[in-house]
Design a protein around this motif. Structure first.
Motif, PDB file in Angstrom:
ATOM      1  N   VAL A   1      35.223  33.853  42.046  1.00  0.00           N
ATOM      2  CA  VAL A   1      36.619  34.189  42.284  1.00  0.00           C
ATOM      3  C   VAL A   1      37.288  34.512  40.950  1.00  0.00           C
ATOM      4  CG1 VAL A   1      37.361  31.759  42.122  1.00  0.00           C
ATOM      5  CG2 VAL A   1      38.726  33.355  43.483  1.00  0.00           C
ATOM      6  N   ILE A   2      38.261  35.393  40.984  1.00  0.00           N
ATOM      7  CA  ILE A   2      39.136  35.624  39.842  1.00  0.00           C
ATOM      8  C   ILE A   2      40.577  35.658  40.346  1.00  0.00           C
ATOM      9  CG2 ILE A   2      37.559  36.809  38.291  1.00  0.00           C
ATOM     10  CD1 ILE A   2      38.658  39.499  39.327  1.00  0.00           C
ATOM     11  N   PRO A   3      41.573  35.428  39.500  1.00  0.00           N
ATOM     12  CA  PRO A   3      41.438  35.104  38.085  1.00  0.00           C
ATOM     13  C   PRO A   3      41.127  33.618  37.864  1.00  0.00           C
ATOM     14  CG  PRO A   3      43.748  35.118  38.683  1.00  0.00           C
ATOM     15  CD  PRO A   3      42.981  35.510  39.921  1.00  0.00           C
TER      16      PRO A   3
ATOM     17  N   PRO B   1      35.682  24.495  55.685  1.00  0.00           N
ATOM     18  CA  PRO B   1      35.195  25.838  55.350  1.00  0.00           C
ATOM     19  C   PRO B   1      36.384  26.724  55.025  1.00  0.00           C
ATOM     20  CG  PRO B   1      35.041  25.438  57.719  1.00  0.00           C
ATOM     21  CD  PRO B   1      35.598  24.187  57.105  1.00  0.00           C
ATOM     22  N   ARG B   2      36.132  27.909  54.461  1.00  0.00           N
ATOM     23  CA  ARG B   2      37.259  28.784  54.110  1.00  0.00           C
ATOM     24  C   ARG B   2      38.001  29.248  55.344  1.00  0.00           C
ATOM     25  NH1 ARG B   2      35.894  33.057  49.590  1.00  0.00           N
ATOM     26  NH2 ARG B   2      38.145  33.267  49.623  1.00  0.00           N
ATOM     27  N   ALA B   3      37.290  29.366  56.460  1.00  0.00           N
ATOM     28  CA  ALA B   3      37.953  29.775  57.690  1.00  0.00           C
ATOM     29  C   ALA B   3      37.465  28.889  58.827  1.00  0.00           C
ATOM     30  CB  ALA B   3      37.631  31.229  57.997  1.00  0.00           C
TER      31      ALA B   3
ATOM     32  N   GLN C   1      41.825  27.284  38.296  1.00  0.00           N
ATOM     33  CA  GLN C   1      41.684  28.373  39.273  1.00  0.00           C
ATOM     34  C   GLN C   1      42.750  28.199  40.330  1.00  0.00           C
ATOM     35  OE1 GLN C   1      40.261  28.055  42.766  1.00  0.00           O
ATOM     36  NE2 GLN C   1      40.931  30.166  43.025  1.00  0.00           N
ATOM     37  N   ASP C   2      43.248  29.313  40.760  1.00  0.00           N
ATOM     38  CA  ASP C   2      44.266  29.465  41.788  1.00  0.00           C
ATOM     39  C   ASP C   2      45.620  29.724  41.131  1.00  0.00           C
ATOM     40  OD1 ASP C   2      44.794  29.311  44.812  1.00  0.00           O
ATOM     41  OD2 ASP C   2      46.494  28.398  43.819  1.00  0.00           O
ATOM     42  N   THR C   3      46.113  30.937  41.387  1.00  0.00           N
ATOM     43  CA  THR C   3      47.330  31.382  40.698  1.00  0.00           C
ATOM     44  C   THR C   3      48.538  30.507  41.033  1.00  0.00           C
ATOM     45  OG1 THR C   3      47.763  32.949  42.495  1.00  0.00           O
ATOM     46  CG2 THR C   3      46.542  33.775  40.601  1.00  0.00           C
ATOM     47  N   THR C   4      48.636  30.044  42.272  1.00  0.00           N
ATOM     48  CA  THR C   4      49.789  29.215  42.655  1.00  0.00           C
ATOM     49  C   THR C   4      49.784  27.921  41.855  1.00  0.00           C
ATOM     50  OG1 THR C   4      49.840  30.189  44.854  1.00  0.00           O
ATOM     51  CG2 THR C   4      50.860  28.023  44.625  1.00  0.00           C
TER      52      THR C   4
ATOM     53  N   PRO D   1      42.592  27.730  56.204  1.00  0.00           N
ATOM     54  CA  PRO D   1      43.264  26.495  55.792  1.00  0.00           C
ATOM     55  C   PRO D   1      44.048  26.660  54.486  1.00  0.00           C
ATOM     56  CG  PRO D   1      41.021  26.010  56.500  1.00  0.00           C
ATOM     57  CD  PRO D   1      41.154  27.502  56.491  1.00  0.00           C
ATOM     58  N   TYR D   2      43.593  27.556  53.613  1.00  0.00           N
ATOM     59  CA  TYR D   2      44.299  27.758  52.345  1.00  0.00           C
ATOM     60  C   TYR D   2      45.766  28.138  52.587  1.00  0.00           C
ATOM     61  CZ  TYR D   2      45.795  29.576  47.909  1.00  0.00           C
ATOM     62  OH  TYR D   2      46.520  29.786  46.769  1.00  0.00           O
ATOM     63  N   THR D   3      45.985  28.942  53.640  1.00  0.00           N
ATOM     64  CA  THR D   3      47.355  29.370  53.938  1.00  0.00           C
ATOM     65  C   THR D   3      48.249  28.149  54.189  1.00  0.00           C
ATOM     66  OG1 THR D   3      46.437  31.361  54.922  1.00  0.00           O
ATOM     67  CG2 THR D   3      48.709  30.878  55.455  1.00  0.00           C
TER      68      THR D   3
HETATM   69  N1  LIG Z   1      44.503  31.966  46.205  1.00  0.00           N
HETATM   70  C1  LIG Z   1      43.695  32.470  45.115  1.00  0.00           C
HETATM   71  C2  LIG Z   1      43.097  33.777  45.527  1.00  0.00           C
HETATM   72  C3  LIG Z   1      42.165  34.391  44.527  1.00  0.00           C
HETATM   73  C4  LIG Z   1      41.425  35.585  45.119  1.00  0.00           C
HETATM   74  O1  LIG Z   1      41.371  35.762  46.346  1.00  0.00           O
HETATM   75  N2  LIG Z   1      40.852  36.419  44.239  1.00  0.00           N
HETATM   76  C5  LIG Z   1      40.081  37.556  44.671  1.00  0.00           C
HETATM   77  C6  LIG Z   1      40.201  38.693  43.694  1.00  0.00           C
HETATM   78  S1  LIG Z   1      41.883  39.250  43.568  1.00  0.00           S
HETATM   79  C7  LIG Z   1      38.642  37.126  44.684  1.00  0.00           C
HETATM   80  O2  LIG Z   1      38.039  36.909  43.657  1.00  0.00           O
HETATM   81  N3  LIG Z   1      38.114  36.935  45.879  1.00  0.00           N
HETATM   82  C8  LIG Z   1      36.765  36.521  46.065  1.00  0.00           C
HETATM   83  C9  LIG Z   1      36.689  35.636  47.261  1.00  0.00           C
HETATM   84  O3  LIG Z   1      37.770  35.296  47.793  1.00  0.00           O
HETATM   85  O4  LIG Z   1      35.585  35.280  47.662  1.00  0.00           O
HETATM   86  C10 LIG Z   1      44.570  32.594  43.877  1.00  0.00           C
HETATM   87  O5  LIG Z   1      45.802  32.554  44.015  1.00  0.00           O
HETATM   88  O6  LIG Z   1      44.047  32.613  42.762  1.00  0.00           O
END
Ligand SMILES: N[C@@H](CCC(=O)N[C@@H](CS)C(=O)NCC(=O)O)C(=O)O
Length: 360
Positions: A48-50, A283-285, A61-64, A304-306
């Motif tokens: 995942v990024i960023p 799980p993610r969903a 990790q996680d912008t919020t 669930p993240y929502t």
């Molecule tokens: N909620 C996370 C979302 C991060 C996200 O979804 N990043 C995307 C790129 S913009 C990603 O790497 N997704 C890969 C994945 O979700 O498996 C945040 O705020 O950092």
């Protein structure tokens, strides 16, 4: 500190615009394959990024969560200046931009800008490779993103509604940014950074989407470029007031009418999941639920993240008392968010080691 990210990435746009405005010192390192393998996977556990690496070696990790942490450590200038109205408006826009505009962003990227996105993914992952090999790598990396469209609710049946909703949003933002420089007025706030994620990385920067935005919404284009340039770094509107520009209210009403039913149903689905599963890991969903957008009905995964993001908003709402509480409740009913006032989330989720778990 370092931010591992990419121009092509939604959430990198959100975090970068925040860090630039805040004036925090960082270096953006492109998320190449090496970075994913040697930095992100070992420290975060998934791709995942960023991702931020602090100078003491701590990974975030996680912008919020990152923005909240930096706001607590460096409260001035504030990303959310003011009282309950501005706070709730900012958190609602963050939730809508992060978790709902993904439909428009992903639809336009993968159905209108696929070749561009693939070449960008390839060039990011393997900058030293020849173009032909980059394309093959880009195809491989793009596959899971492109394949995620049905799980997000993007289908033949919902695409017209997704486009109608996005064009409606562009019209509302066009009216707003023709009068105001930023979401809450004269300086950037959290809502700007959140909206900038999809509206820059996907809907401005991808060529066909950029063309659409230039044709339909030139003031939105100027806002994207203003946020991107960070020309108003460090500026903020007064924290002593709590007024919102009238032109941002239609956007908040849209967020409530489109997203709130999905949010409330997500809470119900997590409650059911918690009642029927013993393990704390999520799980993610967790299955699928129906949703309606404009005239269309679709199905999408329950994330669930929502709910984790929604909890932030509800916790803030429930922390208010007296005049602040009254002002918050009046504001929510003005924008069609009255259901949030009575919402009590029984099965809470929390983040642990970059994963979500049931909080029990
Ligand atoms: N909620 C996370 C979302 C991060 C996200 O979804 N990043 C995307 C790129 S913009 C990603 O790497 N997704 C890969 C994945 O979700 O498996 C945040 O705020 O950092």
């Amino acid at each position: 500190m370092k931010m591992y990210g990419a121009e092509v990435s939604y959430f990198s746009g959100k975090l970068r615009s925040y860090l630039d405005w805040k004036g925090l010192d960082y270096e953006e390192v492109p998320a190449t394959r090496d970075v994913y393998v040697h930095k992100i996977l070992p420290n975060i556990g998934w791709l995942v990024i960023p991702v931020v690496e602090l100078s003491d070696g701590t990974f975030l990790q996680d912008t919020t969560e990152i923005i909240r942490r930096f706001e607590a450590a460096h409260p001035s200038p504030p990303a959310i200046p003011g009282g309950p109205r501005r706070t709730l408006a900012s958190l609602l826009l963050e939730l809508y931009a992060d978790e709902w505009l993904v439909l428009a962003a992903m639809h336009y990227r993968w159905n209108y800008n696929r070749d561009f996105a693939i070449s960008e993914f390839g060039a990011l992952s393997a900058p030293a490779m020849p173009a032909g090999e980059q394309l093959a790598i880009g195809e491989r990396i793009a596959k899971p993103f492109a394949e995620a469209l049905p799980a997000l609710g993007i289908s033949e049946a919902t695409i017209p509604a997704i486009e109608q909703s996005y064009l409606g949003l562009l019209r509302e933002l066009e009216r707003h940014f023709s009068v105001h420089d930023y979401v809450l007025g004269a300086a950037p706030t959290l809502g700007d950074f959140a909206l900038f994620g999809p509206l820059y990385a996907h809907l401005y920067r991808d060529p066909a989407s950029g063309e659409l935005m230039r044709q339909r919404a030139p003031a939105v284009v100027r806002w994207v470029e203003r946020v991107r340039s960070a020309k108003d770094r460090g500026t903020h509107i007064s924290s002593d007031e709590d007024a919102l520009p009238a032109t941002i209210l239609p956007v908040l009403r849209r967020a409530c009418s489109e997203h709130l039913p999905v949010l409330l149903d997500t809470v119900r689905e997590i409650e059911k999941h918690a009642a029927t599963h013993r393990e704390r890991e999520l799980p993610r969903a967790i299955g699928f639920h129906a949703f309606t957008l404009a005239e269309a009905t679709g199905r999408r995964a329950v994330f669930p993240y929502t709910q984790w993001m929604l909890q932030n908003l509800c916790d803030r709402l429930q922390s208010y008392s007296g005049d602040d509480e009254q002002s918050a409740l009046t504001f929510l009913s003005e924008i069609g968010g009255g259901d949030l006032s009575s919402l009590r989330i029984k099965s809470r989720v929390r983040r642990e080691n970059f994963q979500l778990i049931l909080d029990r």
